[in-house]
Every structure is written in structure tokens, then in C-alpha cells.
Design a protein around this motif. Structure first.
Motif, mmCIF file in Angstrom:
data_model
loop_
_atom_site.group_PDB
_atom_site.id
_atom_site.type_symbol
_atom_site.label_atom_id
_atom_site.label_comp_id
_atom_site.label_asym_id
_atom_site.label_seq_id
_atom_site.Cartn_x
_atom_site.Cartn_y
_atom_site.Cartn_z
ATOM 1 N N GLU A 49 0.870 -1.156 0.173
ATOM 2 C CA GLU A 49 -0.181 -0.147 0.158
ATOM 3 C C GLU A 49 0.751 1.127 0.362
ATOM 4 O O GLU A 49 0.002 2.737 -0.120
ATOM 5 N N LEU A 50 1.992 1.405 0.515
ATOM 6 C CA LEU A 50 3.181 2.336 0.549
ATOM 7 C C LEU A 50 3.671 2.652 -0.963
ATOM 8 O O LEU A 50 4.125 4.131 -1.113
ATOM 9 N N GLU A 51 2.994 1.588 -1.957
ATOM 10 C CA GLU A 51 3.713 2.608 -3.315
ATOM 11 C C GLU A 51 2.551 3.257 -3.650
ATOM 12 O O GLU A 51 2.939 4.224 -4.162
ATOM 13 N N ILE A 52 1.498 3.159 -3.374
ATOM 14 C CA ILE A 52 -0.148 3.942 -3.340
ATOM 15 C C ILE A 52 0.092 5.541 -2.999
ATOM 16 O O ILE A 52 -0.117 6.087 -3.414
ATOM 17 N N ILE A 53 0.407 4.857 -1.827
ATOM 18 C CA ILE A 53 0.282 6.151 -1.007
ATOM 19 C C ILE A 53 1.565 7.208 -1.232
ATOM 20 O O ILE A 53 1.285 8.551 -1.098
ATOM 21 N N GLY A 54 2.533 6.477 -1.816
ATOM 22 C CA GLY A 54 4.105 7.230 -2.200
ATOM 23 C C GLY A 54 3.087 8.252 -3.713
ATOM 24 O O GLY A 54 3.457 9.144 -3.616
ATOM 25 N N ASP A 55 2.539 7.788 -4.413
ATOM 26 C CA ASP A 55 2.310 8.976 -5.178
ATOM 27 C C ASP A 55 1.077 9.073 -5.471
ATOM 28 O O ASP A 55 1.135 10.441 -5.542
ATOM 29 N N TRP A 56 0.391 9.101 -3.891
ATOM 30 C CA TRP A 56 -1.117 10.091 -3.462
ATOM 31 C C TRP A 56 -0.212 11.251 -2.875
ATOM 32 O O TRP A 56 -0.309 12.670 -2.886
ATOM 33 N N CYS A 57 1.028 11.244 -2.522
ATOM 34 C CA CYS A 57 1.666 12.128 -1.296
ATOM 35 C C CYS A 57 2.194 12.596 -2.324
ATOM 36 O O CYS A 57 2.422 14.025 -2.312
ATOM 37 N N GLU A 58 2.737 12.351 -3.962
ATOM 38 C CA GLU A 58 3.208 13.639 -5.014
ATOM 39 C C GLU A 58 2.173 14.407 -4.635
ATOM 40 O O GLU A 58 2.308 15.699 -5.678
ATOM 41 N N ASP A 59 1.199 14.015 -5.210
ATOM 42 C CA ASP A 59 -0.556 14.668 -5.487
ATOM 43 C C ASP A 59 -0.555 15.753 -4.754
ATOM 44 O O ASP A 59 -1.211 16.828 -4.850
#
Length: 148
Positions: A49-59
């Protein structure tokens, strides 16, 4: 679990997970707890899930910026809705000091200055506003294996 994640988890979460390994609020918000005997699978799913969270954090355009765990103060997921919203820990300080961050599918981010049990209690009793989330009924479902 601690070795797989690289951190201890908040004591209130551990107690919650012990008593309610399956916890859902309003058939929508699921608290992701490690089921007995499936702790390593839970760790792998959390790390994925941290991969998805990382994408969200970038946005996200927050000040200060948000980052996924294991960055200092990074976000570590503990729950989600069936609409794709995330409930996360802001991992500042010791695990007992971690607070809650909510990231909605619609792009809203907000922080709650308290732990997971305090947050969920407020969420259910209505003292925590469901800002940016679709309406979630506050009925609690789940199992407490210690009660008959």
C-alpha cells in the motif's frame, strides 16, 4: 510484524487488533488488522500500500509536504474505505504519539491530533467530522473473539 515494517506499532492499535481483528464501520471503513497467523501477509499488504500512498503524497500540495513511511514522520496506512480513501498514521515520535491523517480519493487531506482509537471513537460518536469523505454510517461491525 515489527521486523517486517521496521517499526513498532501504536499500543492502542495493538489492543484494538487483539480484540477486534475484523473491524468495519458502516460497511465502508475497514481497519486493516493482522489476523492471528497471518501477520506476515498483513505486513506485505501494508508495504504494498505504501507505493500507492507514495503516489498520493506526490500529488498532495500540503505544507509541510507529506511523505510515505519510512521517511521521518512518514504516513503508514491502517485503514481504508471501499471508496478508496486512506486512513494513515503520521509516524512522528514514538508509536504511542502517532496521530491520524486522512487522505480522500477526492484529493482532500486532513489531520487528527490523536491516536487511532480516539479517532475511531470520535468518528462513531460524531465528534470527528467526516470532512471530504462520502457519508459513512457509524454502525460498527466486526468480531471480538473473546466475547460469546
Amino acid at each position: 510484524m515489527e521486523g517486517g515494517l521496521g517499526t513498532a506499532l501504536p499500543p492502542d492499535f495493538m489492543l484494538l487488533a487483539e480484540h477486534f481483528p475484523v473491524l468495519t464501520i458502516g460497511d465502508s471503513l475497514a481497519v486493516t488488522s493482522p489476523l492471528p497467523g497471518r501477520e506476515q501477509a498483513w505486513v506485505r499488504a501494508t508495504l504494498d500500500e505504501l507505493e500507492i500512498i507514495g503516489d498520493w503524497c506526490e500529488d498532495a500540495h500540503g505544507d509541510p509536504p507529506v511523505r510515505p513511511f519510512p521517511a521521518p514522520g512518514g504516513l503508514l496506512p491502517w485503514g481504508a474505505t471501499d471508496w478508496g480513501d486512506y486512513f494513515l498514521w503520521s509516524t512522528n515520535g514514538t508509536p504511542a504519539q502517532w496521530t491520524v491523517t486522512v487522505a480522500t480519493r477526492g484529493g482532500s487531506w486532513w489531520h487528527y491530533d490523536g491516536g487511532i482509537v480516539q479517532f475511531l471513537t470520535g468518528f462513531v460518536d460524531g465528534s470527528v467530522e467526516q470532512w471530504g469523505l462520502h457519508a459513512i454510517a457509524t454502525e460498527i461491525t466486526g468480531e471480538d473473539p473473546f466475547c460469546d
